[in-house]
Write a protein that holds these residues in place. Structure first.
Motif, PDB file in Angstrom:
ATOM      1  N   ASN A  69       0.824  -1.204   0.000  1.00 21.18           N
ATOM      2  CA  ASN A  69       0.000   0.000   0.000  1.00 21.18           C
ATOM      3  C   ASN A  69       0.862   1.259   0.000  1.00 21.18           C
ATOM      4  O   ASN A  69       0.590   2.217  -0.734  1.00 21.18           O
ATOM      5  N   PHE A 149      -5.995   2.578  -2.143  1.00 19.25           N
ATOM      6  CA  PHE A 149      -5.977   1.243  -1.552  1.00 19.25           C
ATOM      7  C   PHE A 149      -6.082   0.216  -2.668  1.00 19.25           C
ATOM      8  O   PHE A 149      -6.650   0.470  -3.728  1.00 19.25           O
ATOM      9  N   THR A 150      -5.511  -0.964  -2.412  1.00 20.11           N
ATOM     10  CA  THR A 150      -5.385  -1.959  -3.474  1.00 20.11           C
ATOM     11  C   THR A 150      -6.473  -3.015  -3.445  1.00 20.11           C
ATOM     12  O   THR A 150      -6.901  -3.489  -4.494  1.00 20.11           O
ATOM     13  N   ASP A 299      -6.553  -1.417   3.313  1.00 23.04           N
ATOM     14  CA  ASP A 299      -5.554  -2.474   3.117  1.00 23.04           C
ATOM     15  C   ASP A 299      -4.978  -2.950   4.450  1.00 23.04           C
ATOM     16  O   ASP A 299      -3.786  -3.261   4.568  1.00 23.04           O
TER      17      ASP A 299
END
Length: 322
Positions: A69, A149-150, A299
């Motif tokens: 992140n 955010f992933t 995350d």
């Protein structure tokens, strides 16, 4: 290829010897600079420097989801530009590694390094969408910096659990699935508004969802893992679409038993469902408001209390080697 390897020395599942082996393996295939992080936010600073340098082709994150992140936020400091920014590669070294596993990478760092080297030789990769959380204009959180955010974010209950786990980690406890489960139970017992929540979800062209107790935002599926078991809060979520949301409007004892069981038995075909479960798919933009300040996580990183957060699903945000 010129690459920067960002190494988190506190990564849960990699020893110093393993990290040395991985570094040598990567250095045999590319011009590699390896830097070990020294403070919280260091990986973000390194990612930003790589993006601004103009002479880095790839940034490899060796660590858990928090390290990934930070690197992503550094790479995208000036906004997404997948055709010109360095690509991202991940070698999982944390306790859960949701982002890496959602990309289809092995959870073992040595095997993942082998898969990465194969992908580089084959020039294989994909461009993924990401989520962006910002302070809502006109709210008291308007000035809060935006953050990427992933794989997931949450306002309310799940963020409270993350905050509890972080407190224990600061005291020297290891991050384990058992620790998360214990803190989830304690967060539930301390939840003051289990039947009528304080969260409202607003989105363009639709009636608002009100009185939510829990709100989970997913950028991909699964939402998380319990050991080797994937857990699906929003099974349709994908790196190729906008954001998905699961909102629960009740956390009574019966509701917790029902939805907890549904999460544990969830699959790519079906997640939590029922009268008090609200699932939204492929949203480009929406806002979560709360009547009271609630914890926010992204995350798996606890970011403090918020009263209003606007989420944007950004397609084609980052090039990933996989």
């Amino acid at each position: 290829m010129r690459a920067l390897l960002v190494v988190n020395p506190a990564a849960t599942t990699t020893s110093a010897r393993t990290r040395d082996v991985l570094i040598h393996a990567l250095a045999s295939e590319m011009k590699l600079e390896a830097v070990t992080t020294e403070y919280r936010g260091h990986a973000r600073d390194l990612g930003r420097q790589a993006a601004e340098s103009g002479n880095t082709d790839l940034v490899v994150a060796l660590g858990g989801d928090g390290t990934v992140n930070e690197v992503v936020n550094g790479l995208l400091h000036a906004g997404p530009d997948p055709d010109n920014l360095p690509g991202l590669a991940v070698v999982p070294g944390g306790s859960t590694n949701v982002f890496a596993r959602a990309l289809g990478l092995p959870n073992d760092p040595v095997e993942a390094t082998g898969a990465l080297l194969d992908a580089l030789r084959e020039e294989s990769g994909r461009t993924v969408g990401l989520g962006l959380a910002s302070g809502t204009p006109g709210s008291e959180d308007e000035s809060v910096p935006s953050r990427w955010f992933t794989f997931n974010a949450g306002l309310g209950f799940d963020a409270g659990v993350v905050g509890r786990v972080e407190q224990h980690r600061e005291r020297g406890r290891r991050s384990t699935h058992a620790l998360y489960i214990r803190q989830a139970v304690r967060q539930l017992l301390g939840e003051s508004e289990r039947r009528h929540g304080s969260i409202t979800l607003e989105r363009p062209g639709a009636e608002p969802l009100t009185d939510l107790v829990l709100s989970i935002v997913c950028n991909t599926a699964p939402w998380t893992y319990l050991g080797n078991r994937p857990v699906y809060a929003s099974p349709k979520a994908s790196f190729d679409t906008g954001l998905d949301v699961l909102g629960l409007s009740r956390l009574s004892t019966a509701a917790v038993a029902r939805y907890g069981t549904q999460l544990l038995t969830s699959s790519p075909e079906r997640g939590p469902h029922g009268k008090h479960a609200h699932s939204l798919h492929d949203l480009d933009r929406f806002t979560l408001h709360s009547k009271v300040p609630l914890p926010l996580q992204m995350d798996g990183d606890h970011l403090g209390l918020r009263t209003s957060v606007t989420f944007t699903g950004v397609r084609r945000a980052l090039r990933v080697i996989v």
